[in-house]
Scaffold this motif. Structure first.
Motif, PDB file in Angstrom:
ATOM      1  N   UNK A  48       0.842  -1.220   0.000  1.00  0.00           N
ATOM      2  CA  UNK A  48       0.000   0.000   0.000  1.00  0.00           C
ATOM      3  C   UNK A  48       0.871   1.261   0.000  1.00  0.00           C
ATOM      4  N   UNK A  49       1.941   1.243   0.784  1.00  0.00           N
ATOM      5  CA  UNK A  49       2.817   2.427   0.815  1.00  0.00           C
ATOM      6  C   UNK A  49       3.573   2.578  -0.509  1.00  0.00           C
TER       7      UNK A  49
ATOM      8  N   UNK B 121       4.645  -3.450  -5.843  1.00  0.00           N
ATOM      9  CA  UNK B 121       3.439  -3.578  -5.007  1.00  0.00           C
ATOM     10  C   UNK B 121       2.598  -4.748  -5.510  1.00  0.00           C
ATOM     11  N   UNK B 122       2.395  -4.813  -6.828  1.00  0.00           N
ATOM     12  CA  UNK B 122       1.539  -5.888  -7.357  1.00  0.00           C
ATOM     13  C   UNK B 122       2.225  -7.254  -7.271  1.00  0.00           C
ATOM     14  N   UNK B 123       3.534  -7.251  -7.335  1.00  0.00           N
ATOM     15  CA  UNK B 123       4.265  -8.515  -7.154  1.00  0.00           C
ATOM     16  C   UNK B 123       3.972  -9.089  -5.749  1.00  0.00           C
ATOM     17  N   UNK B 124       4.032  -8.207  -4.766  1.00  0.00           N
ATOM     18  CA  UNK B 124       3.743  -8.633  -3.389  1.00  0.00           C
ATOM     19  C   UNK B 124       2.312  -9.158  -3.301  1.00  0.00           C
TER      20      UNK B 124
ATOM     21  N   UNK C  60      -8.230  -9.324  -1.927  1.00  0.00           N
ATOM     22  CA  UNK C  60      -7.303  -8.248  -1.556  1.00  0.00           C
ATOM     23  C   UNK C  60      -6.826  -7.517  -2.815  1.00  0.00           C
ATOM     24  N   UNK C  61      -6.473  -8.312  -3.823  1.00  0.00           N
ATOM     25  CA  UNK C  61      -6.010  -7.737  -5.089  1.00  0.00           C
ATOM     26  C   UNK C  61      -7.098  -6.846  -5.700  1.00  0.00           C
ATOM     27  N   UNK C  62      -8.328  -7.324  -5.594  1.00  0.00           N
ATOM     28  CA  UNK C  62      -9.469  -6.573  -6.141  1.00  0.00           C
ATOM     29  C   UNK C  62      -9.603  -5.202  -5.466  1.00  0.00           C
ATOM     30  N   UNK C  63      -9.453  -5.182  -4.147  1.00  0.00           N
ATOM     31  CA  UNK C  63      -9.554  -3.906  -3.407  1.00  0.00           C
ATOM     32  C   UNK C  63      -8.458  -2.954  -3.883  1.00  0.00           C
ATOM     33  N   UNK C  64      -7.253  -3.483  -4.062  1.00  0.00           N
ATOM     34  CA  UNK C  64      -6.129  -2.610  -4.423  1.00  0.00           C
ATOM     35  C   UNK C  64      -6.245  -2.125  -5.872  1.00  0.00           C
TER      36      UNK C  64
ATOM     37  N   UNK D 135      -7.934   5.676   1.233  1.00  0.00           N
ATOM     38  CA  UNK D 135      -8.124   5.455   2.672  1.00  0.00           C
ATOM     39  C   UNK D 135      -9.185   4.375   2.902  1.00  0.00           C
ATOM     40  N   UNK D 136     -10.244   4.483   2.124  1.00  0.00           N
ATOM     41  CA  UNK D 136     -11.344   3.535   2.233  1.00  0.00           C
ATOM     42  C   UNK D 136     -10.874   2.107   1.902  1.00  0.00           C
ATOM     43  N   UNK D 137     -10.079   2.002   0.831  1.00  0.00           N
ATOM     44  CA  UNK D 137      -9.554   0.694   0.414  1.00  0.00           C
ATOM     45  C   UNK D 137      -8.607   0.108   1.453  1.00  0.00           C
ATOM     46  N   UNK D 138      -7.769   0.951   2.066  1.00  0.00           N
ATOM     47  CA  UNK D 138      -6.842   0.455   3.108  1.00  0.00           C
ATOM     48  C   UNK D 138      -7.642  -0.127   4.270  1.00  0.00           C
TER      49      UNK D 138
END
Ligand code: FPP
Ligand code: MG
Length: 316
Positions: A65-66, A111-114, A123-127, A167-170
């Motif tokens: 996320x960061x 980030x996407x690799x992680x 989780x992937x969908x949220x991001x 923020x909402x997604x986190x």
């Protein structure tokens, strides 16, 4: 509550760029020096927090996320032509636009690799949704001009996408990792959305009323770079000075004294107070949701109450 985890996040961020070769490491070293607020991973970790389960499996997702946030800033500073970030030269000033954009792309890939390694499609969908909304919000903001219709409602729409959705997604991602019910996840999403709205409103307010030594950004940076935000929109909508504000703002050749005139009109007008009141409204909405978040402990509940207040009172 998540201090230990956040220091692991900082270590992880440095570790990723250290492994990437000297060029990326040079940029990474410059940006991951611990000066950011890390509010997005902190929210994620807080939403995912459980007294009885170690948070170690969450660190990588918090890092992702960061990484996405940092990637977006590397792109954003090129878009906004903002010269200073966190008290020092922006990456595009030090290395050029090409390096700033490409470094952002690289961080995004990491980030996407992680996240792919987590093998958790929800989780992937949220991001993915976060990145989609952020890009949409930035595009809508970039298309807006000072004489666009319904500028104020459009502003709320684009900050909702470019900031509040993150923020909402986190918060949703955290709740998801904690196996929260659908209702709980929805409440966390709303809490994060309201926090994100307030956070961006205060960010835009500080551009007019903040202290450079504390924000790490020059005063009137948005105005100088023709970034339209609520303090200015409100001034244009209500001020009798709207004509000069309008005229100076739309000419790229406006002199620094004309820009100074616009800044003064914003400061003297009701725009800053109006913006603060809007932030207060969102903070109250967030505070009203605490019980629906199903806090684990009194400690977590107290922290969830404190976060909205901190967002409103922040100076940087
Ligand atoms: C800062 O806003 C920027 C954002 C909230 C989002 C930026 C998003 C993009 C550039 C879309 C691309 C996304 C990725 C992941 C590469 P601001 O300019 O209001 O705040 P500032 O004053 O801190 O610059
Ligand atoms: Mg910017």
């Amino acid at each position: 509550m998540v201090e230990r985890e956040l220091s692991l996040v900082n270590e992880g961020l440095r570790g990723i760029v250290e492994c990437a070769g000297p060029e990326i490491n040079a940029v990474g070293d410059y940006i991951f020096n611990g000066s950011g607020k890390r509010i997005r991973p902190a929210l994620f970790l807080t939403a995912a927090y459980r007294v009885d389960v170690s948070s170690d499996h969450l660190i990588d997702a918090a890092i992702a996320l960061e990484l996405i946030h940092t990637a977006s800033l590397l792109h954003d500073d090129v878009i906004d032509q903002a010269a200073i970030r966190r008290g020092k030269e922006a990456v595009h000033v030090k290395w050029g636009n090409k390096i700033s954009v490409l470094s952002g792309d690289y961080l995004l890939s990491q980030a996407f690799k992680i996240l792919v390694n987590y093998n958790k499609p929800e989780l992937l969908e949220v991001v993915v949704d976060i990145v989609e909304k952020m890009s949409e919000g930035e595009i809508e903001q970039a298309f807006a001009s000072i004489d666009s219709n319904n500028l104020e409602s459009r502003y709320f729409q684009w900050i909702g996408k470019k900031s509040a959705a993150f923020f909402s997604g986190c918060c949703k991602a955290g709740s998801l990792m904690r196996d929260g019910s659908k209702e709980e996840q929805a409440a966390w999403m709303e809490y994060g959305y309201n926090l994100g709205m307030a956070f961006q409103l205060i960010d835009d307010l500080l551009d007019y009323t903040g202290k450079k030594s504390i924000t790490g950004k020059p005063l009137y940076g948005d105005l100088n770079n023709r970034v339209i935000t609520l303090p200015l929109i409100r001034t244009i909508n209500v001020s009798s000075m709207n004509k000069p504000v309008n005229e100076h703002f739309i000419t790229d050749t406006a002199t620094s004294s004309q820009i100074g005139e616009v800044a003064q009109a914003v400061i003297d007008g009701e725009g800053p107070h109006y913006t603060y009141q809007k932030a207060e409204y969102y903070v109250e909405c967030a505070a009203a949701l605490i019980d629906d978040l199903n806090p684990e402990s009194e400690e977590q509940k107290a922290i969830l109450k404190q976060i909205p207040r901190d967002v409103l009172m922040r100076r940087n």
